[in-house]
Design a protein around this motif. Sequence first.
Motif, PDB file in Angstrom:
ATOM      1  N   ASP C  18       0.792  -1.226   0.000  1.00  0.00           N
ATOM      2  CA  ASP C  18       0.000   0.000   0.000  1.00  0.00           C
ATOM      3  C   ASP C  18       0.827   1.280   0.000  1.00  0.00           C
ATOM      4  N   GLU C  19       2.136   1.163   0.144  1.00  0.00           N
ATOM      5  CA  GLU C  19       2.948   2.375   0.219  1.00  0.00           C
ATOM      6  C   GLU C  19       3.135   2.988  -1.170  1.00  0.00           C
ATOM      7  N   ASP C  20       3.160   4.308  -1.187  1.00  0.00           N
ATOM      8  CA  ASP C  20       3.405   5.047  -2.425  1.00  0.00           C
ATOM      9  C   ASP C  20       4.828   4.746  -2.915  1.00  0.00           C
ATOM     10  N   PRO C  21       4.977   4.139  -4.084  1.00  0.00           N
ATOM     11  CA  PRO C  21       6.308   3.691  -4.524  1.00  0.00           C
ATOM     12  C   PRO C  21       7.292   4.851  -4.700  1.00  0.00           C
ATOM     13  N   ARG C  22       6.793   6.014  -5.081  1.00  0.00           N
ATOM     14  CA  ARG C  22       7.698   7.141  -5.289  1.00  0.00           C
ATOM     15  C   ARG C  22       8.258   7.617  -3.941  1.00  0.00           C
ATOM     16  N   LEU C  24       8.390   5.883  -1.190  1.00  0.00           N
ATOM     17  CA  LEU C  24       9.214   4.815  -0.631  1.00  0.00           C
ATOM     18  C   LEU C  24      10.631   4.879  -1.204  1.00  0.00           C
ATOM     19  N   ALA C  25      10.692   5.147  -2.502  1.00  0.00           N
ATOM     20  CA  ALA C  25      12.008   5.230  -3.155  1.00  0.00           C
ATOM     21  C   ALA C  25      12.800   6.410  -2.592  1.00  0.00           C
ATOM     22  N   GLU C  26      12.142   7.546  -2.386  1.00  0.00           N
ATOM     23  CA  GLU C  26      12.824   8.721  -1.815  1.00  0.00           C
ATOM     24  C   GLU C  26      13.332   8.427  -0.408  1.00  0.00           C
ATOM     25  N   PHE C  27      12.465   7.791   0.356  1.00  0.00           N
ATOM     26  CA  PHE C  27      12.803   7.428   1.730  1.00  0.00           C
ATOM     27  C   PHE C  27      14.035   6.521   1.768  1.00  0.00           C
ATOM     28  N   GLU C  28      14.003   5.511   0.906  1.00  0.00           N
ATOM     29  CA  GLU C  28      15.132   4.569   0.902  1.00  0.00           C
ATOM     30  C   GLU C  28      16.413   5.234   0.394  1.00  0.00           C
TER      31      GLU C  28
END
Lengths: 251, 205, 328
Positions: C18-22, C24-28
């Motif tokens: 359910d997480e927003d992939p964009r 999530l990518a920024e976070f990682e």
Amino acid sequence: MNTEAIKELVYKMADDLLILGHRNSEWTGFGPLLEEDIAFSSMAQDKVGQSWQMYKILHELGDSEPDTVAFMRNANQFHNAQFVELPNGEYDFSLIRHFLFDSAALLRYQMLTESSYTPLANLTKKIKGEAKYHSMHAKIWMKQLGSATEESIQRLQNALDEAMPYALGLFEPSPYEAHLIKDKIFAGEEALQILWQKEVESIIEETQLILPDWNSLIPALGGRNGQHTEHLQPLLDEMSEVFKVDPSADW
Amino acid sequence: MLKSLDPRVNRLNIPLEEAAHAQKNKLDQFETYEVFVQTKEDKPFEHVGIVHAPNEEMAFLFAKEQYTRRGMFCISLCVIKTENIRVSDYSENQKDIYDTFEGKYSGKTTYSFEVFHLIKRGKQHKYEGNVQAKNFEDALLAARDTYPRNKPVLNVWVVKSEDIFVSDEEDQDLWDTLQEKKYRDAIDYRAADKIKAFKEKQHEH
Amino acid sequence: MYGGGNVFERMKATALVDEDPRKLAEFEARIERGEKIEPKDWMPQLYRKQLIRMIEQHAHSEIIGALPEGTWITRAPGFKRKLALMAKVQDEVGHAQLLYAAAETLGKSREKMIDDLITGKSKYSNIFNYPAFTWADSCFISWLVDAGAIVNQLANAKGSYGPYCRALERICAEESFHLKYGHHCVIHMATGSKKQREMMQAAINRWWPPMMHFFGPSDTISVHSEILMKWKVKMASNDACRQQFLDMYVPKIWELGLTIPDKNLQKNNETGQWEYTEPDWDEFKRVINGDGPCNKERLAVRRTAEERGRWVREALLAPKTKYITPLA
Ligand SMILES: [Fe+2]
Ligand SMILES: [Fe+2]
Ligand SMILES: [Fe+2]
């Protein structure tokens, strides 16, 4: 200088601080909220630390090492007021005792900063910041709990009534009052008590607590002469349990 | 009664039933206060953490022991109720959050505000200075126009000056401490000699 | 203080769906760059949940950890030990306060956490469910349990969550006092009288098995633990922490002429790894699930402190209505 008079004065201060510091340290980890647990422990440490410095003064005057004096004497050799040896009870009693004791301690130190006996004047100058915090802490708590809920007011009132006769034992006159005053070592228990009563009255006035009539109180005396309640010897036995396993050992 | 090796626990007289019973009846959560410490005259106040307290006086009492009980590292302490601090968004490292603020500073001096900056993620907020403005938004703009920004500011905290509870000058003696307080510090526990002597003695045998 | 072997939340296979992939990518990417995450930043639900659980367990371990050593607080021999033990146990309470505060920034209130502790919903480090029989036990705890905790804490201080790292920085500074104080105590016991040595050796014999449990069982490699490592929530494997501890402290114990009750304990010079008898993990599980020698007492004491402090907290929360005597 009258060494006997000085020793009597320093012993009773040191013993008061050690025994009350010890009692208060029992709260560590059991306090009513985390932050207060920490603050109360600091004040207990301050007291034990202050007593240690006073036993060092006594050592300079020819008595035994502080550890020996603190950990090897029996109850009848202790000069603390009975007030400080009473069990902690719940937080109400501990708080009231903290308030009554620490307001007296701060005043005593302020008087002693002027002492003609330099070691005591120097020490009290160094520790009056600590004492100031203790008294500030006590006052703020008294004002809070002394006018909050029905329960808190009732609890503090009961504790106050129970504590007051013992608190007056703090001012039990020494056989050397006249010497101490004349030599400007200490202005005396009576002078201290007058200041203290005024201080206590002014704080209690800001709460919903009722101060018992001073004249109706019978002070619990005898502590300064080694007469103690049944609570002191067990406290000392506990405190020295490890130390006495081998008093000559380096722990 | 619960029997313990800890004499203090025995004195608590905990009935075995009480030991089995659980749950706080009510969650009595206090407000939180942000705590700032000044370690030296020429250093700014720095955020050190929070305390839970019912009011600012007690927050101060608690903060003093929780954050400055090793006395030598403090000359002044202040507490601010968390809800009185306005927090900006956080920007990425290297980007200045002030660059995202739009609008013009009013120049009004209705209120006095204190400003704290965060320069690096993971570090503490530090005191920057005082600005006059008509409200919080305006104070952020005033701060943007006032302070030089050699390094990008990642996050800004703004608080009305009147909402700060700070120790008085005359209370500096609260942090005076005995030399003997060293027992709280690692440096007071050297024992290499003892180990050396012990090893030598063992060698002899 | 603190033990490893965190009990992490079981992750569902769908946890990240359910997480927003964009975002999530920024976070990682931010974590990858070595930047810290701050409270107001976007973060995946799973990250938040696992951090709360981990920091909360750590906080509980500090407050419960104050109890075994507290057993000797009124009996410490001599002024210096008396003051130091008071200060040391006080620091542990302080650590709990700092850690609860860090967990609070993630959205769980402190009182809720304490409630979960005393109702037995949350865990704390298993080692504090063992009793401190003698003064020497308290010396063992101050030195070696804290040493173990420091191994964990130094690793975690390099994690990704800003408030937790800041709390750990303060904590580690104080732990260095605990460690030196504890070592100082043990040195004095070990090099002291025959009686003192015997006391110390007996304490080591008692505490060694729980000490080996302290870091938790070997991690099972899973997608789950890989994500926690990637997000810098879990910073080192349980085995790596245990090895580091053995490497740093076994020689220091041996140099005092003390023995460790494990015949198989030795360093394999080829692998550089310590070998030891596999700890009894069944006992570990039994104790962590409530059946240790002191579980009941520890929680009962905490509950009693909460119960008996309630009137104080209620009074502090009461609106200030100072009664004024009517004027006429
Ligand atoms: Fe610890
Ligand atoms: Fe520690
Ligand atoms: Fe700790």
